[in-house]
Design a protein around this motif. Structure first.
Motif, PDB file in Angstrom:
ATOM      1  N   THR A 244       0.458  -4.177  -3.742  1.00 49.25           N
ATOM      2  CA  THR A 244      -0.221  -2.877  -3.676  1.00 49.25           C
ATOM      3  C   THR A 244      -0.957  -2.711  -2.352  1.00 49.25           C
ATOM      4  O   THR A 244      -0.920  -1.635  -1.737  1.00 49.25           O
ATOM      5  N   ARG A 248      -0.065   0.081   0.525  1.00 51.57           N
ATOM      6  CA  ARG A 248      -1.087   1.057   0.899  1.00 51.57           C
ATOM      7  C   ARG A 248      -1.350   1.019   2.403  1.00 51.57           C
ATOM      8  O   ARG A 248      -1.520   2.078   3.036  1.00 51.57           O
ATOM      9  N   ASN A 253       5.676   2.654   0.170  1.00 48.72           N
ATOM     10  CA  ASN A 253       6.091   3.371  -1.043  1.00 48.72           C
ATOM     11  C   ASN A 253       7.491   2.956  -1.487  1.00 48.72           C
ATOM     12  O   ASN A 253       8.339   3.770  -1.842  1.00 48.72           O
ATOM     13  N   GLU A 278      -4.919  -6.059   3.086  1.00 47.77           N
ATOM     14  CA  GLU A 278      -4.797  -4.681   3.566  1.00 47.77           C
ATOM     15  C   GLU A 278      -5.353  -4.539   4.973  1.00 47.77           C
ATOM     16  O   GLU A 278      -4.790  -3.823   5.812  1.00 47.77           O
TER      17      GLU A 278
END
Length: 368
Positions: A244, A248, A253, A278
């Motif tokens: 995830t 992000r 996607n 991230e």
């Protein structure tokens, strides 16, 4: 009821060897038995030619099923096959049968479904010894198990409910490939029933029901030493949070590819939180202007070597790095590349030089 006599008023019979009924038939599935009985029937008419397609039509089976049955009986030494130059069967010889050396009686052959202890295989001692002698490492693909092994596996009380639960996850009846996979997970990888169910739940929750995908995940868990449902759940949570965070930061996607998945597994093994992963991906994107897993991996590897665990650790590492940069040097500005426009020496003007140049231009008389 004891004392029942068996007789027939029809003398047009096909003789079946007693050894086949006592020792070989209990271990074979119905299709294989049908093929052997049909071959015995054909002995009464040797002048009539027939082929694989004829047997398949007579028994209402596919040609692949007939070939599979013939190969099975050849391995059991019940018959011998003669092959032509084009890899087609040219002859079938039914061998004289005797009691196999691996059994002590018909009762021993039928009782192949004793509940196994943890880590034991649902195979005979002969099959187990052959498997260990041929290859000690985990095979890269599922071996071809015999129908007798699969039937024993499916009939055991310890695994009946496992197959039923797998049908519930897949929302369909199990195919032969599904049973082969379940046997491989339990016998070769030594997955517990709970771990197998967690594996199916994990794959189905991601919309993946193909045996090939389930096998890839299982092999990945096995290589990483995941042998309990608790470890698998912890691994799944780490991978999901990592996935995830990467999606992000990189705005992907989409599902990761094979090489990208290796990076995700590596970063998950570092124990980084999703915000650190991230941050590393965001820095890689700003530096390269495209999703660069290799660049992000270098950042995370350096942080891992410096025992980074939180974002405050990342901040301290940045401050220590900036402290080593000489004062007045710009940070984060890329040096201009030399080309034909800026390859010549540049002049540096001070503030006084610019003021003198401006006064000189103002004092110059205007041109008419």
């Amino acid at each position: 009821m004891d004392g029942i006599s068996v007789y027939s008023e029809d003398t047009r019979t096909t003789l079946v060897p007693n050894e086949f009924i006592d020792y070989y038939m209990p271990r074979a599935n119905g299709t294989f038995v049908k093929v052997y009985l049909y071959l015995l029937r054909c002995l009464s008419a040797p002048e009539a030619g027939f082929g694989i397609s004829v047997i398949a039509d007579a028994l209402e089976e596919t040609e692949k099923d007939i070939l599979r049955a013939l190969r099975y009986w050849e391995r059991e030494k019940v018959l011998s096959l003669t092959w032509g130059e084009a890899d087609e069967i040219r002859g079938i010889k039914l061998n004289r049968l005797s009691r196999p050396d691996t059994v002590t009686g018909s009762a021993d052959v039928s009782a192949r479904c004793a509940v196994q202890t943890a880590g034991q295989a649902f195979v005979s001692d002969t099959d187990k010894a052959a498997s260990l002698s041929e290859k000690k490492n985990t095979p890269a693909k599922i071996p071809e198990y015999s129908p007798a092994q699969l039937e024993a596996f499916a009939d055991c009380q310890d695994t009946k409910w496992l197959l039923h639960a797998a049908e519930g996850y897949l929302e369909r009846m199990l195919k032969p490939t599904d049973v082969q996979l379940l046997f491989f997970l339990h016998d070769e990888l030594h997955f517990s029933n709970e771990l197998i169910l967690h594996l199916y739940e994990y794959c189905v929750s991601r919309g993946k029901k193909a045996p090939s995908y389930i096998l890839k995940v299982a092999l990945s868990w096995h290589e990483d030493g995941i042998d309990t449902a608790e470890k698998a759940e912890e691994r799944s949570l780490q991978f999901d949070s990592c996935f995830t965070a990467v999606n992000r930061a990189f705005a992907l996607n989409r599902a990761p590819g094979i090489s990208e998945r290796r990076f995700l597994n590596r970063w998950s093994s570092f124990g980084f939180s999703s915000d650190i992963i991230e941050e590393a991906c965001s820095r890689a994107l700003l530096s390269t202007s495209h999703p660069d897993f290799k660049y992000a991996d270098k950042i995370l590897e350096r942080w891992h070597q410096n025992n980074v665990h939180t974002m405050s650790d990342v901040k301290k590492l940045d401050e220590a790095h900036n402290a080593r940069i000489p004062q007045g040097q710009a940070v984060g500005v890329r040096r201009a590349d030399n080309n034909r426009f800026n390859s010549f020496p540049q002049r540096d003007y001070s503030g006084n030089d610019l003021t003198d140049l401006e006064n000189a231009l103002l004092a110059r008389p205007a041109s008419r």
